[in-house]
Scaffold this motif. Structure first.
Motif, PDB file in Angstrom:
ATOM      1  N   ALA A  79      46.372 -44.084 -61.516  1.00  0.00           N
ATOM      2  CA  ALA A  79      47.042 -42.950 -62.171  1.00  0.00           C
ATOM      3  C   ALA A  79      46.821 -41.668 -61.382  1.00  0.00           C
ATOM      4  CB  ALA A  79      46.523 -42.806 -63.602  1.00  0.00           C
ATOM      5  N   MET A  80      45.619 -41.474 -60.867  1.00  0.00           N
ATOM      6  CA  MET A  80      45.327 -40.280 -60.072  1.00  0.00           C
ATOM      7  C   MET A  80      46.206 -40.231 -58.824  1.00  0.00           C
ATOM      8  SD  MET A  80      43.505 -37.515 -59.724  1.00  0.00           S
ATOM      9  CE  MET A  80      42.039 -37.693 -60.742  1.00  0.00           C
ATOM     10  N   GLN A  81      46.328 -41.367 -58.135  1.00  0.00           N
ATOM     11  CA  GLN A  81      47.166 -41.422 -56.945  1.00  0.00           C
ATOM     12  C   GLN A  81      48.632 -41.175 -57.279  1.00  0.00           C
ATOM     13  OE1 GLN A  81      45.794 -45.418 -55.662  1.00  0.00           O
ATOM     14  NE2 GLN A  81      45.478 -44.499 -53.652  1.00  0.00           N
ATOM     15  N   ALA A  82      49.089 -41.705 -58.408  1.00  0.00           N
ATOM     16  CA  ALA A  82      50.503 -41.596 -58.776  1.00  0.00           C
ATOM     17  C   ALA A  82      50.885 -40.174 -59.163  1.00  0.00           C
ATOM     18  CB  ALA A  82      50.823 -42.562 -59.916  1.00  0.00           C
ATOM     19  N   PHE A  83      50.005 -39.512 -59.934  1.00  0.00           N
ATOM     20  CA  PHE A  83      50.356 -38.189 -60.467  1.00  0.00           C
ATOM     21  C   PHE A  83      50.042 -37.042 -59.504  1.00  0.00           C
ATOM     22  CE2 PHE A  83      50.179 -40.419 -64.606  1.00  0.00           C
ATOM     23  CZ  PHE A  83      51.365 -39.969 -65.151  1.00  0.00           C
ATOM     24  N   SER A  84      49.043 -37.213 -58.646  1.00  0.00           N
ATOM     25  CA  SER A  84      48.586 -36.081 -57.829  1.00  0.00           C
ATOM     26  C   SER A  84      49.646 -35.531 -56.872  1.00  0.00           C
ATOM     27  CB  SER A  84      47.311 -36.453 -57.063  1.00  0.00           C
ATOM     28  OG  SER A  84      47.520 -37.586 -56.244  1.00  0.00           O
ATOM     29  N   PRO A  85      50.531 -36.358 -56.247  1.00  0.00           N
ATOM     30  CA  PRO A  85      51.541 -35.758 -55.367  1.00  0.00           C
ATOM     31  C   PRO A  85      52.543 -34.865 -56.099  1.00  0.00           C
ATOM     32  CG  PRO A  85      51.281 -38.094 -54.874  1.00  0.00           C
ATOM     33  CD  PRO A  85      50.550 -37.833 -56.150  1.00  0.00           C
ATOM     34  N   ILE A  86      52.629 -35.011 -57.433  1.00  0.00           N
ATOM     35  CA  ILE A  86      53.520 -34.149 -58.224  1.00  0.00           C
ATOM     36  C   ILE A  86      52.751 -32.921 -58.707  1.00  0.00           C
ATOM     37  CG2 ILE A  86      55.075 -34.025 -60.216  1.00  0.00           C
ATOM     38  CD1 ILE A  86      54.920 -37.070 -60.328  1.00  0.00           C
ATOM     39  N   PHE A  87      51.603 -33.180 -59.315  1.00  0.00           N
ATOM     40  CA  PHE A  87      50.912 -32.110 -60.017  1.00  0.00           C
ATOM     41  C   PHE A  87      50.189 -31.145 -59.095  1.00  0.00           C
ATOM     42  CE2 PHE A  87      50.645 -34.925 -64.015  1.00  0.00           C
ATOM     43  CZ  PHE A  87      51.896 -34.475 -64.419  1.00  0.00           C
TER      44      PHE A  87
END
Length: 452
Positions: free
Chosen positions: A232-240
């Motif tokens: 989840a961290m990898q998935a969301f971090s490029p957006i957030f």
């Protein structure tokens, strides 16, 4: 009056050339800019110069941001990050609120990923959840589609809102555009979800194309195709991370200087520039690349992103050229003296965007064209402040939702993948986008009463 009639004729030309004549919006906007130059009797030797300046000016300000945002979206799409985002939301909310869960998933995924692609990626998940929770597939489809649609039209780094912000001179205020856009998108996503709930308990016959509807097993197969999914961290971090950096940069630049004017201020101002923030997002997205050939995979994803961004860049540039010609014409002064007494304010860009969206189908074209058209009129509309321009982007975004029907590719993606009969899709999806657009505009108007 002749000046207004010319503008109406130009809008009609853009609509007819893109719908009846099937002309690409880039050529339609470029032709409209040329016609406007002659119609408004600009000096002949200045017309092409004005068009070139407008075209290059908007791309110089916002072009790299559009490309970087598109590349990040492609990497997230290909890596399975969208599936991870969806599963994370399901774990947090459980299965008690199926339509709310689908709406939130769509809301998050469509920030970096185009709504059409997001729907295709999440279709199997949506069908599996509908089967597992014994909820109407139509309700789940509309909840997902309206959640995707909300952030697609309001929140950078989606190209449409970025281009509109660029046309209105908000390149250095994207943090504020994102913050207001996330709120307005949340309200419109909620409105779409509430409309979707009308279909929760209804048994609606779907189109039978000879193949069974996807089930939980099909979603498991889709998930397996991605191999090891990112965390989840990898998935969301490029957006957030880019959104956080842009917002912090905007806060640091407030006139009151809440973070001081020392090293922290300098770092946040630099890192909060959209290009730098999105480069950090791209670096994080690169961690999602798998296998031994990561360099080749990155090259391929960048190439895909550039190909996807090219039409948007051309449309955005042509919209900037059209706006530059209108700005150089006497139209602004005339409309200023006319509109200032009418008090139409934010409703003018909303109505223009809604007319363009309904007529030609593309939300991005409606956002780009309307923002280019109203940019010279901000002072006359009483919106020539930073917040006034931000709310104008939101008003245009509301219009660009109104309405999705048969001339919109997203309408057909939702209809075909959900197997909704067209008549049902008009009742469910098209009406939902009408409600979203109207609710969005009312939200923007209420915000204007407080913030302007």
């Amino acid at each position: 009056m002749a000046l207004v009639l010319i503008l109406v004729a130009l809008i009609a030309f853009i609509v007819l050339s893109t719908t009846r004549l099937k002309l690409h919006p880039f050529l339609a906007l470029l032709a409209a800019a040329l016609i406007a130059g002659f119609a408004y009797q600009l000096p002949h030797q200045d017309i092409l110069k004005t068009i070139a300046t407008g075209f290059g000016g908007i791309l110089g300000n916002i072009g790299i941001v559009i490309v970087l945002g598109t590349i990040i979206g492609v990497i997230l799409e290909r890596s399975g990050a969208a599936i991870t985002m969806a599963e994370t939301v399901i774990k947090l909310l459980g299965e008690r609120f199926p339509t709310l869960t689908m709406s939130i998933i769509g809301y998050l995924v469509s920030i970096p990923v185009f709504c059409d692609s997001g729907y295709v990626i999440l279709n199997s998940l949506k069908n599996a959840l509908a089967a597992r929770m014994k909820v109407s597939l139509v309700a789940m489809s509309v909840a997902l589609a309206t959640g995707l649609y909300a952030t697609h039209t309001f929140v950078p780094p989606t190209p449409g809102p970025i281009a509109a912000a660029g046309n209105l001179g908000l390149e250095s205020s994207l943090g504020l555009v994102i913050a207001v856009g996330l709120f307005v998108a949340m309200v419109t996503a909620l409105a779409g979800m509430l409309w979707a709930n009308r279909f929760v308990g209804k048994d609606i016959a779907l189109v039978d194309d000879g193949t069974p509807l996807p089930s939980s097993e099909d979603f498991a197969d889709l998930r397996a195709k991605y191999g090891q999914l990112p965390s989840a961290m990898q998935a969301f971090s490029p957006i957030f991370l880019p959104i956080l950096l842009i917002c912090l940069g905007s806060i640091a630049a407030f006139p009151s200087k809440p973070l001081g004017e020392g090293d922290v201020f300098a770092v946040l101002r630099f890192c909060g520039q959209p290009v730098i923030a999105l480069l950090f997002g791209l670096l994080l997205a690169c961690t999602l690349l798998k296998g031994n050939g990561k360099r080749q995979a990155l090259h391929d994803r960048v190439a895909e992103g550039i190909v996807s961004a090219a039409p948007i860049l051309l449309i955005t540039g042509a919209g900037g050229a059209f706006g530059a010609v209108l700005s150089a014409s006497p139209l602004g002064g005339f409309l200023g003296s006319t509109l200032s007494g009418l008090g139409v304010g934010l409703f003018m860009p909303f109505l223009v965007a809604a007319a363009l969206k309904t007529a030609q189908g593309s939300s991005t074209v409606a956002l780009v064209t309307t923002s280019a058209m109203v940019a010279p009129l901000m002072a006359q509309l009483g919106l020539d402040s930073e917040m006034g321009r931000v709310l104008t982007v939101m008003a245009i975004g509301s219009g660009a939702m109104t309405v999705s029907h048969a001339n919109d590719s997203f309408f057909w993606v939702v209809t075909q993948f959900s197997r909704m009969p067209v008549a049902v899709a008009y009742r469910a999806q098209t009406v939902a986008t009408l409600i979203q657009g109207v609710v969005g505009m009312l939200t923007v108007w209420l915000l204007s009463l407080v913030l302007l």
